[in-house]
Design an enzyme around this catalytic site. Structure first.
Site, PDB file in Angstrom:
ATOM      1  N   GLY A   1       0.821  -1.198   0.000  1.00 12.04           N
ATOM      2  CA  GLY A   1       0.000   0.000   0.000  1.00 12.04           C
ATOM      3  C   GLY A   1       0.856   1.249   0.000  1.00 12.04           C
ATOM      4  O   GLY A   1       2.040   1.221   0.331  1.00 12.04           O
ATOM      5  N   GLU A   2       0.219   2.354  -0.417  1.00 11.37           N
ATOM      6  CA  GLU A   2       0.927   3.627  -0.477  1.00 11.37           C
ATOM      7  C   GLU A   2      -0.042   4.749  -0.166  1.00 11.37           C
ATOM      8  O   GLU A   2      -1.185   4.749  -0.616  1.00 11.37           O
ATOM      9  CB  GLU A   2       1.546   3.824  -1.857  1.00 11.37           C
ATOM     10  CG  GLU A   2       2.347   5.098  -1.997  1.00 11.37           C
ATOM     11  CD  GLU A   2       3.007   5.225  -3.360  1.00 11.37           C
ATOM     12  OE1 GLU A   2       3.663   6.245  -3.597  1.00 11.37           O
ATOM     13  OE2 GLU A   2       2.852   4.289  -4.174  1.00 11.37           O
ATOM     14  N   GLY A   3       0.417   5.692   0.643  1.00 14.07           N
ATOM     15  CA  GLY A   3      -0.429   6.823   0.988  1.00 14.07           C
ATOM     16  C   GLY A   3       0.392   8.069   1.234  1.00 14.07           C
ATOM     17  O   GLY A   3       1.603   8.085   1.013  1.00 14.07           O
ATOM     18  N   GLY A   4      -0.263   9.097   1.708  1.00 19.08           N
ATOM     19  CA  GLY A   4       0.378  10.395   1.872  1.00 19.08           C
ATOM     20  C   GLY A   4       1.506  10.396   2.887  1.00 19.08           C
ATOM     21  O   GLY A   4       2.414  11.211   2.800  1.00 19.08           O
ATOM     22  N   PHE A   5       1.428   9.495   3.875  1.00 16.70           N
ATOM     23  CA  PHE A   5       2.424   9.501   4.931  1.00 16.70           C
ATOM     24  C   PHE A   5       3.453   8.384   4.815  1.00 16.70           C
ATOM     25  O   PHE A   5       4.386   8.327   5.596  1.00 16.70           O
ATOM     26  CB  PHE A   5       1.753   9.397   6.306  1.00 16.70           C
ATOM     27  CG  PHE A   5       0.980  10.632   6.663  1.00 16.70           C
ATOM     28  CD1 PHE A   5       1.291  11.863   6.111  1.00 16.70           C
ATOM     29  CD2 PHE A   5      -0.070  10.556   7.549  1.00 16.70           C
ATOM     30  CE1 PHE A   5       0.583  12.993   6.436  1.00 16.70           C
ATOM     31  CE2 PHE A   5      -0.793  11.692   7.893  1.00 16.70           C
ATOM     32  CZ  PHE A   5      -0.468  12.908   7.328  1.00 16.70           C
ATOM     33  N   GLY A   6       3.254   7.481   3.884  1.00 18.26           N
ATOM     34  CA  GLY A   6       4.225   6.420   3.769  1.00 18.26           C
ATOM     35  C   GLY A   6       3.757   5.257   2.928  1.00 18.26           C
ATOM     36  O   GLY A   6       2.651   5.265   2.397  1.00 18.26           O
TER      37      GLY A   6
ATOM     38  N   VAL B   1       3.671   0.799   2.567  1.00 21.07           N
ATOM     39  CA  VAL B   1       3.619  -0.434   3.339  1.00 21.07           C
ATOM     40  C   VAL B   1       4.095  -1.594   2.468  1.00 21.07           C
ATOM     41  O   VAL B   1       3.651  -1.745   1.332  1.00 21.07           O
ATOM     42  CB  VAL B   1       2.196  -0.713   3.848  1.00 21.07           C
ATOM     43  CG1 VAL B   1       2.179  -1.949   4.730  1.00 21.07           C
ATOM     44  CG2 VAL B   1       1.669   0.490   4.620  1.00 21.07           C
TER      45      VAL B   1
ATOM     46  N   LYS C   1       5.247  -0.769   7.596  1.00 13.36           N
ATOM     47  CA  LYS C   1       4.903   0.584   7.149  1.00 13.36           C
ATOM     48  C   LYS C   1       6.110   1.497   7.356  1.00 13.36           C
ATOM     49  O   LYS C   1       6.657   1.588   8.452  1.00 13.36           O
ATOM     50  CB  LYS C   1       3.709   1.107   7.945  1.00 13.36           C
ATOM     51  CG  LYS C   1       3.367   2.571   7.656  1.00 13.36           C
ATOM     52  CD  LYS C   1       2.262   3.041   8.588  1.00 13.36           C
ATOM     53  CE  LYS C   1       2.023   4.531   8.451  1.00 13.36           C
ATOM     54  NZ  LYS C   1       1.020   5.016   9.428  1.00 13.36           N
TER      55      LYS C   1
ATOM     56  N   ASP D   1     -11.844   6.880  13.654  1.00 13.10           N
ATOM     57  CA  ASP D   1     -11.642   6.714  12.213  1.00 13.10           C
ATOM     58  C   ASP D   1     -12.193   5.378  11.729  1.00 13.10           C
ATOM     59  O   ASP D   1     -11.561   4.689  10.939  1.00 13.10           O
ATOM     60  CB  ASP D   1     -10.158   6.844  11.870  1.00 13.10           C
ATOM     61  CG  ASP D   1      -9.934   7.229  10.402  1.00 13.10           C
ATOM     62  OD1 ASP D   1     -10.892   7.739   9.773  1.00 13.10           O
ATOM     63  OD2 ASP D   1      -8.822   7.042   9.904  1.00 13.10           O
TER      64      ASP D   1
END
Length: 395
Positions: free
Chosen positions: A92-97, A99, A123, A218
């Site tokens: 996975g990939e997102g704004g903060f890092g 995985v 992560k 969340d």
């Protein structure tokens, strides 16, 4: 959105870590649904918490004081465990890092060759992300202090200068979001959906029963991870925080979360209570019943509405309530069970938070549904009405 702990269903669909500040998931890209006061760089507590020591330890605790309950990995360890973080191990990939899938020895936790030992999800935080560091630290501290069968297990961490990483158990079935909404995926059967709802309710009941009555804040399908038996676990505690204590009725905080799931009074005022989680659970229960997203349903059923707006007229009419049911179920569900679950969702979605049931009562109601025989009562998953003292916090 693919979970950080599960399998990616193809690299073409970028997968995000389940944080409200990530923008790479299918859901968040699709709905533009993130809620955050961008002018606030840190949370400000207006109402005295009476437990400021705990809050301070979560938000400001020095990395070096993290308990030895968790394994402290070196960066080299995790680099070796993933074989230098190659693209083909990206989960996975997102704004903060990002995985990555990695492998460690079952007993020593030392890195092993791919395909051998224990599979984990690692992560890696982007060094330039200040807010991501705050969530990283919150995640470490909450999952270090509180262990439960319906919370994802944090195995360890790495904190070397700007290198911040977390190591989690790997969840083979990935996120609930993918199983509910991804095209081409086999629909989740009715008994399994209720099993998932009960697992989520158990996790939230545990959090709300703690002395600090932790508010998850969340809850959404992408943050629900599924093991090989479709048992549900809550993941991503970056936005979790201690709830009100003593005579205080709420915590005042900046508004973060995901549109469509966040309680209306929290969005309007920033007043956060455990009943905020109850509202989000009602939305999640609606998603399990209908197979539709909280926002911007792709079928165009409620383009300009939320799932709650669309479903409420049906929920309040027992003769029409089955119209919201997921057609992919093919009618293979308990009619009485579906009606009872819909009635429970309506209670959770009450506009006045005082009229929403507590999670312990929601859990009890779910376990009494006609389908409850598919998920035997587990004494380890139950708590008393007041606190989680009967749980094993060091599991």
């Amino acid at each position: 959105m693919q979970s950080i702990m599960g399998n990616c269903f193809g690299q073409s669909a970028k997968c995000a870590h389940a944080s409200s500040n990530f923008s790479g998931s299918t859901t968040e890209r699709h709905s533009k649904a993130k809620l955050q006061d961008s002018t606030s760089s840190s949370e400000k507590t207006v109402v005295p918490l009476g437990n400021s020591k705990t809050k301070s330890s979560i938000n400001c605790k020095a990395d070096g004081s993290i308990s030895n309950k968790l394994k402290s990995f070196s960066f080299i360890d995790l680099k070796n465990a993933t074989k230098n973080f190659p693209p083909d191990s990206l989960l996975g990939e997102g704004g903060f890092g990002c995985v990555f899938k990695g492998w460690i020895d079952e007993n020593t936790l030392a890195p092993t060759k791919p395909g051998t030992g224990k599979v984990v999800a690692i992560k890696r935080l982007k060094p330039e992300s200040f807010q991501g560091h705050k969530e990283w630290l919150a995640e470490v501290n909450y999952l270090e202090q509180h262990r439960h069968e319906n919370l994802v297990k944090l195995i360890g961490y790495c904190s070397e200068s700007e290198k911040k990483l977390l190591v989690y158990e790997f969840m083979p079935k990935g996120s609930l979001e993918n199983h509910l909404f991804r095209k081409g995926v086999k629909p989740i059967p009715w008994p399994t959906r209720m099993k998932i709802a009960i697992g989520v309710a158990r996790g939230l009941t545990f959090l709300h029963s703690l002395d600090a009555n932790v508010i998850y804040r969340d809850l959404k399908a992408s943050n629900i991870l599924l093991d090989s038996d479709f048992s549900a676990k809550l993941s991503d505690f970056g936005l979790a925080r201690d709830g009100p204590t003593g005579d205080n009725t709420h915590v005042s905080t900046r508004v973060v979360g995901t549109q469509g799931y966040a309680a209306p009074e929290y969005v309007a005022t920033g007043h956060l209570t455990p009943k905020s989680d109850v509202y989000s659970f009602g939305v999640l229960l609606l998603e399990l019943l209908s197979g539709k997203r909280a926002m911007n349903d792709e079928a165009g059923t409620f383009v300009d509405e939320t799932l709650v707006d669309w479903a409420k007229p049906f929920l309040s009419d027992s003769r029409r309530v089955l119209r919201i049911m997921d057609t992919r179920l093919g009618g293979q569900y308990s009619k009485k069970g579906a009606q009872a679950a819909a009635a429970l969702a309506l209670q959770c979605l009450h506009t006045d938070p005082k009229n929403r049931p507590a999670m312990i009562d929601i859990l009890t109601s779910l376990e009494r549904l006609p389908t409850s025989n598919v998920l035997p009562r587990n004494p380890q998953g139950m708590i008393d009405n007041h606190r989680g003292k009967h749980f094993n916090h060091s599991r």
